[in-house]
Design a protein around this motif. Structure first.
Motif, PDB file in Angstrom:
ATOM      1  N   ILE A 198       0.858  -1.201   0.000  1.00 22.53           N
ATOM      2  CA  ILE A 198       0.000   0.000   0.000  1.00 22.53           C
ATOM      3  C   ILE A 198       0.885   1.238   0.000  1.00 22.53           C
ATOM      4  CG2 ILE A 198      -1.878   1.213   1.192  1.00 22.53           C
ATOM      5  CD1 ILE A 198      -2.737  -1.533   0.383  1.00 22.53           C
ATOM      6  N   GLY A 199       1.962   1.152   0.754  1.00 21.84           N
ATOM      7  CA  GLY A 199       2.910   2.258   0.820  1.00 21.84           C
ATOM      8  C   GLY A 199       3.440   2.626  -0.547  1.00 21.84           C
ATOM      9  N   GLU A 200       3.766   1.598  -1.311  1.00 17.17           N
ATOM     10  CA  GLU A 200       4.279   1.855  -2.666  1.00 17.17           C
ATOM     11  C   GLU A 200       3.258   2.616  -3.497  1.00 17.17           C
ATOM     12  OE1 GLU A 200       5.450  -1.914  -4.380  1.00 17.17           O
ATOM     13  OE2 GLU A 200       6.776  -2.262  -2.660  1.00 17.17           O
ATOM     14  N   ILE A 201       2.014   2.220  -3.378  1.00 18.32           N
ATOM     15  CA  ILE A 201       0.951   2.890  -4.147  1.00 18.32           C
ATOM     16  C   ILE A 201       0.905   4.377  -3.832  1.00 18.32           C
ATOM     17  CG2 ILE A 201      -1.568   3.059  -4.436  1.00 18.32           C
ATOM     18  CD1 ILE A 201      -1.618   0.008  -3.956  1.00 18.32           C
ATOM     19  N   TYR A 202       1.088   4.696  -2.542  1.00 15.47           N
ATOM     20  CA  TYR A 202       1.008   6.102  -2.135  1.00 15.47           C
ATOM     21  C   TYR A 202       2.367   6.787  -2.135  1.00 15.47           C
ATOM     22  CZ  TYR A 202      -3.893   5.520  -0.905  1.00 15.47           C
ATOM     23  OH  TYR A 202      -5.233   5.303  -0.939  1.00 15.47           O
TER      24      TYR A 202
END
Lengths: 178, 798, 331
Positions: free
Chosen positions: B603-607
């Motif tokens: 999820i971190g990568e997405i944001y």
């Protein structure tokens, strides 16, 4: 204020005089005239020269008790104590309360946390030192004795009652340990 | 245990739903505070640091004709001296009536000059060497004198009426003439109050350091770090992003660190640091705190209240006027709340409140554990008591008949009125009176409940309402909270630019975030507040944290959670409602099927590698539709409801008063942390006992010098003055009493302080049968009232 | 606190020599609980050039009984005096008075000699440089007592020669009722005199280089009853508004011997000789006690703000006598 002007008087003063303090079990040697000046208070020396800032300076007039440390086991006001007069003394400050081996909090510190015995936390180190001296000489204090022992430490946040509760609780914890 | 929590069924239900909230979780920075590692401003020691000392004015009002610092500058060890002459050369901008340094002094102890030296002792010696020639000007301490005096700040006002942020001069509802016409009983009450002081233990301190054109300041403001940086930026004409304010732990504030004193000490340190080219620390002592620090707003005041009621005891009209000595500056918000008590304690159809806040030669006035309600309650209650006494009514019955209740209209000073959503004085007082056993103890007005030798016992009570969800400021500071999740281990950090002053603000906000994100409070930290890079708004004042900061944190946490869940739902291709956020496990999984999950790092990568949530608090004027009552169509709002019951014993031979019992009670809505609520209640009760019995600044009237500038002569309670069985704290817990906050809670600390003063006052009256319309109730006042000692001739400062 | 030279005296003689050498510009320090405050507030007309530490002098810290006389070294700390079982048993008045001083920390630091020699608490005299305003009063060589025309609620109700500050020492009041003696040493040698003569006109009645070395208390008769009351706002930290020390010996209800001393009301400890003469040979009952209270304040002439001390003093004197009679202690 000429340095050395009065050196001749009965040998009362010597150059390179060292003030030896044992603080939380560790020996410090401070050179008079360099690291310590005659007018420096113990509170100032501890905080500004030795970095032991756990001891707080509140009123700076011996009225509030925030600067309380133990000298030879007794609570005293470090803001009214001249460092030059502490030579050979054994000083305990809040920094010495953590268990040096385990790093764990002292039971008094734990009890203060559990009882909500502080809010802003400025009087807390002094409070804890007064409490420590009390429990050292009286492991089973009555509420009256606690109130008496804490009557030189002012707190404007808590109304004291949570502090009394904390010391009762600490006494219990410490009795359980021995 | 002297803390009673009486829960409704609804409350019990809510407590069952909560995992983190409602629990007695100790203060989140406990470890730091009990080990002495919490860094207060004075604990900052910078390399090559100098020590600053301040020269203060011996005159209550004077012009500096000549100032010569050359001898001081020449003293070996002195690095720099600043006087008002440096203000211009250093480009320091100041706005009257708030100066850093000027050629006038406005009260005894006002700042004249400052010195930075290698050692505190040298700095002090240098102060003696500064030669100042003053031209003394007339000074005044009381509003009565101020009204006929020359203008103190002619630049802003000609009549000495304080130009505050909140001009509170006149407000009325209904028609008081008609009201008094319809009254069968009318009473007039005159009441006086002295200046009182916060007396926190940490005196004003600042460390300042310039790194090129960057100013770094360590301080303890009760305003947020960002706001403090903005003020310093405007004083020094530097960009705000070059002012780094590190908001250290605050050693007690109670409102006294919101005023200009922390700012002024910081500005002086910064001026000295600039001139010396080295870091400078200024730590003031209790005497300096006493002369420089704020006093309660309203200051030295005279209250004249006229109140009317019909034969049945229904209040009809009140005409209230306050003349207040506000010091050399004030924002007047205390006076506003003083007026608030007139409008929003009892149901009185016709109300008028007039205020005359004057400039006087004392330091500025500010909040003290509350804005002015605590000062406004005693005179109002005195007036109401006299009505009840004339009618022979029990004060409990009188409050039940007249007290403000749920659904009533609350009248505010500068903003729209609102309809009270939850909380009710009659209900609170009825329940509290039962616990106190009032009906059994009450023997009638001015009748002691017990007589034994020279001791007379009496009981009393008082009620108060107070803001419970922040200052009504639709256009001003709004809280913002930013929450960051570390994707590697699911730990959480949150920031706002405010610092807990001991009330448990950061603990409760952390609890709220933990509750929303489903994590342990141990996995959350409140990032140390500093001005650069952090959001604005976390001021800790006016009982607002529970509404504004909690609301902001609630929104931030929910935004964060929603973003994570939404992203996870699209990856896993499931209904977001089926997902469980497991921060500790660093993953988001499908409820009932933990094998279907997505890692937090994904999820971190997405944001873009970072997970943050931002939330702010809606002003209750711009709030959602739920702030409207569906039936009446009126805007809803909240007030805190408070009452206090006291039993005292007065020795009529010595005038000494012992408080036998003090019971405070409130309807807090839900209690989010009982440890914090108890701490606030008991702390306020003991503080208030000191104010009522002993505290008050004593001035030398000839010179305007405060004489009791010490903890010895300004007697705040000590450990030997309180016992656990003296105090009882009662909370009647029901979520419906605080409908407008996310967790159904409202602020309690300030209002309880407002209620408790008068309960002691009334109890003393009933014990000795003498009305003493001022405080503190020191032995001399009691003995004078009893005719055992003459009244001295004074200007009535205390 | 400004700069000064500091000396650790090894002997009393060395301390006296230093005092002589500095010719009025040196101060001796024992516990320091008063002196350091005085120096920090910078109230002395002349800031001392040197501070001479007495704590380094050997053999000045002791509590012993010799030939029916209690001897206390002047450097004995107040907490040690208060907790001494010998003093608690036989000289309880002194124990209680010491226990009522300041705070636990102050009692751990402060010495009995220092308590006797502390400076007055008048808030005009004590107005610190940190406040801005300093009152150049009579004590500082000025020609006005600001308290007389100012707020004097804590000042003398029995007048004063110029300065109307009250004797701040609780110990002095108790010792006055105990008929104690003070031993001093100065350049002219040692002398021993009644504690009441240690004070004159709200000041110490000592030579400039004279140091208190010992307190001597004659043993009270075993049947003597001793009571200490310190009236103040709070139960800690405060100085006395009024204090009363009484020692009463009864024989079948009749007063055989009595000594009463008042504190907080006069520039020196106030011994109530007339009241004592009245009580001696009289039955002690509520009537005589009440009369004693009235007599105690008959000659009071209050200042503008302190008349309230009169009813307090009257009531306390009465109470103290009755408490002594009934063997009650203060609760």
């Amino acid at each position: 204020m000429d340095e050395g002007k009065n050196d001749l008087i009965n040998g009362a003063r010597m150059r390179m005089q060292k003030i030896k303090l044992t603080i939380n079990g560790k020996l410090y040697e401070l050179i008079l005239g360099y690291e310590v000046q005659p007018w420096h208070t113990l509170a100032f020396t501890l905080r500004e020269k030795l970095g032991l800032t756990g001891t707080k300076i509140g009123c700076d007039r011996g009225e509030c008790g925030a600067c309380t440390v133990l000298m030879d086991g007794r609570p005293i006001l470090s803001c009214l104590t001249l460092t030059v007069e502490c030579d050979g003394k054994n000083i305990e400050t809040i920094e010495g309360l953590l268990n040096s081996k385990t790093g764990k909090l002292h039971p008094i510190q734990e009890a203060f946390i559990e009882s909500g015995a502080f809010q802003c936390g400025f009087c807390t180190p002094g409070m804890i030192m007064s409490a420590k001296a009390l429990l050292q000489r009286n492991p089973n204090p009555t509420l009256e004795e606690i109130r008496e022992a804490m009557s030189g430490n002012l707190c404007r946040c808590t109304g004291y009652i949570p502090i009394f509760n904390a010391i009762m609780k600490a006494a219990e914890k410490m009795r359980g340990m021995t | 245990m002297s803390f009673k929590i009486i829960k409704s069924e609804k409350a019990e239900q809510k407590y069952k739903e909560w995992k983190v909230l409602g629990k007695p979780i100790p203060c989140v920075n406990s470890y730091l505070k009990v080990t002495g590692k919490a860094a207060f401003t004075d604990d900052i020691i910078r390399p090559n640091m100098l020590y600053g000392k301040i020269l203060r004015s011996p005159f209550a009002h004077a012009k500096i004709v000549k100032i010569d610092a050359s001898e001081a500058e020449a003293l070996p060890g002195v690095s720099s001296v600043i006087t008002y002459k440096d203000v211009e050369t250093m480009g320091v901008s100041q706005k009257p009536p708030a100066y850093i340094l000027t050629d006038r002094v406005f009260y005894v102890g006002d700042v004249v000059a400052a010195v930075a030296a290698e050692d505190e002792a040298i700095a002090e010696e240098a102060l003696d060497l500064i030669k100042v020639e003053y031209e003394p000007l007339p000074f005044w301490l009381t509003p009565e004198e101020a009204s006929s005096a020359q203008p103190m700040h002619p630049e802003v006002t000609k009549d000495n009426i304080v130009v505050g942020m909140w001009p509170p001069y006149y407000r009325s509802v209904g028609d008081i003439k008609e009201g008094f016409k319809g009254s069968d009983i009318i009473v007039d009450v005159e009441f006086r109050k002295p200046n009182i002081k916060h007396m926190f233990l940490e005196n004003f301190t600042a460390v300042a350091e310039w790194r090129g054109d960057e100013l770094h300041v360590w301080s303890h403001p009760q305003v947020g770090a960002v706001s403090f940086a903005m003020m310093l930026a405007s004083i020094f004409n530097v960009p705000t992003n070059k002012v780094h304010v590190y908001q250290c732990f605050i050693g007690g504030g109670f409102g006294g660190k919101m005023g200009d004193a922390p700012l002024r000490v910081a500005a002086l340190a910064a001026m000295l640091a600039k001139k010396s080219g080295r870091p400078v620390k200024i730590r003031t002592n209790i005497r300096e705190h006493f002369v420089e620090g704020a006093v309660l707003d309203p200051g030295i005041s005279t209250f004249k209240y006229k109140i009317g009621a019909d034969k049945l005891g229904n209040l009809k009209a009140i005409d209230a006027t306050v003349w207040a000595g506000q010091g050399e500056r004030s924002i007047n918000l205390g006076i506003v709340y003083c007026g608030d008590t007139i409008f929003n304690t009892y149901r009185i159809p016709n109300r008028s409140f007039k205020a005359y806040p004057y400039y006087t030669n004392t330091p500025m006035s500010q909040a003290l554990r509350a804005y002015g309600s605590q000062a406004g309650v005693p005179p109002l209650e005195e007036a109401v008591n006299e009505i009840a006494e004339k009618l022979g009514m029990d004060p409990v019955d009188f409050i039940i008949k007249n007290g403000l209740r749920d659904g009533d209209i609350v009248t505010q000073y500068l903003h729209n009125d609102f309809q009270l959503a939850g909380g009710s004085l009659p209900e609170l007082v009825q329940k509290a009176a039962e616990i106190f056993n009032w009906k059994e103890k009450w023997k009638g007005w001015s009748v002691p409940t017990e007589i034994s030798g020279s001791k007379r016992r009496g009981i009393g009570l008082a009620v108060a309402t107070h803001t419970a969800w922040g200052v009504p400021q639709p256009d001003r500071v709004k809280d913002t909270v930013i929450i960051k999740v570390n994707v590697n281990d699911g730990t959480v950090e949150w920031v706002t630019d405010g610092r807990d002053i001991g009330s448990g603000f950061d603990t409760v906000v952390s609890q709220v975030i933990a509750e929303v994100l489903g994590i342990d409070i141990k996995d959350i930290i409140h990032a140390p507040p500093q001005s650069v890079g952090q959001p604005i708004g976390g001021w800790t004042f006016a009982s607002k944290a529970l509404q504004s900061t909690v609301f902001a944190a609630y929104n931030a946490a929910n935004n964060l959670k929603r973003n994570i869940i939404t992203a996870a739902a699209s990856i896993l291709n499931v209904d977001p409602n089926r997902l469980v956020l497991d921060l500790k496990g660093t993953r988001i999984y499908v409820a009932g099927d933990p094998t279907r999950y997505v890692k937090l790092s994904k999820i971190g990568e997405i944001y873009g590698g970072i997970l943050i949530g931002i939330g702010s608090c809606p002003s209750h004027y711009e709030g959602p539709e739920s702030y409207m009552d569906p039936v009446t169509g009126r805007r809803l709002g909240m007030k805190g409801m408070f009452c206090s019951f006291a039993e005292v014993e007065v020795d009529i031979e010595t005038g000494k008063i012992d408080v036998i019992k003090l019971m405070v009670a409130t309807q807090p809505g839900m209690i989010l942390n009982p440890l914090m609520v108890y701490g606030q209640l008991i702390g306020s009760a003991v503080h208030g006992m000191g104010c009522m019995l002993w505290e008050g600044i004593i001035y030398d009237e000839k010179t305007g010098t405060p004489l009791n500038a010490s903890f010895i002569e300004y007697p705040i309670p000590t450990a030997l003055d309180v016992t656990e069985d003296q105090f009882v704290c009662v909370t009647i817990v029901d979520p419906d009493d605080a409908k407008l906050t996310p967790y159904r809670a409202k602020g309690i600390a300030e209002g309880i302080f407002a209620a408790m003063w008068h309960s002691i006052h009334m109890a003393v009256y009933n014990a000795i049968g003498r009305k003493i319309r001022e405080f503190p109730l020191r032995p001399e006042k009691i003995l004078r009232a009893l005719g055992k000692a003459p009244f001295p001739q004074t200007k009535g400062v205390v | 606190m400004k700069r000064f030279e500091h000396f650790n005296a090894k002997t009393i003689d060395e301390a006296i020599l230093l005092l002589e050498k500095y010719d009025g510009e040196a101060k001796v320090i024992a516990g320091g609980t008063d002196l350091i405050r005085v120096l920090k507030d910078d109230i002395l007309p002349k800031y001392p050039k040197a501070i001479i530490n007495l704590k380094t002098i050997a053999n000045l810290e002791y509590i012993k009984e010799e030939n029916g006389v209690l001897k206390i070294g002047s450097l004995t700390r107040l907490s040690d005096v208060a907790s001494s079982s010998l003093i608690k048993t036989k000289y309880n008045l002194l124990s209680e008075a010491c226990r009522s001083v300041g705070t636990p920390q102050i009692r751990n630091m402060g010495t009995i000699g220092g308590n006797l020699c502390q400076d007055v608490q008048c808030w005009y005299y004590r107005a610190s440089k940190s406040l801005g305003k300093v009152f150049h009063c009579l004590r500082k060589g000025g020609n006005v007592c600001y308290a007389v025309s100012g707020d004097n609620r804590f000042h003398s109700i029995f007048g004063g020669k110029g300065c109307v500050a009250v004797c701040p020492s609780d110990v002095a009041i108790a010792l006055t009722a105990l008929d104690a003696l003070v031993k001093t040493k100065g350049p002219l040698g040692e002398r021993v005199f009644p504690v009441s003569e240690l004070y004159k006109d709200a000041a110490l009645n000592l030579g400039r280089s004279e140091i208190v070395t010992e307190i001597q208390v004659p043993e009270p008769p075993p049947e003597a009853r001793q009571i200490w009351i310190k009236f103040r706002l709070r139960n800690s930290l405060d100085f006395a508004i009024v204090s009363v020390a009484v020692m009463l010996t009864l024989e079948e209800g009749v007063c055989k011997d009595v000594r009463i001393a008042l504190g907080g009301v006069a520039p020196t400890p106030k011994r109530l000789k007339e009241v004592e003469d009245f009580l001696k040979g009289n039955y002690i009952n509520s009537e005589t006690a009440e009369k004693a209270g009235k007599m105690a304040v008959a000659k009071a002439f209050p200042l503008s703000h302190n008349a309230y001390k009169i009813p307090i003093t009257e009531s306390l004197v009465k109470r103290v006598i009755l408490m002594a009679k009934d063997h009650r202690t203060l609760t």
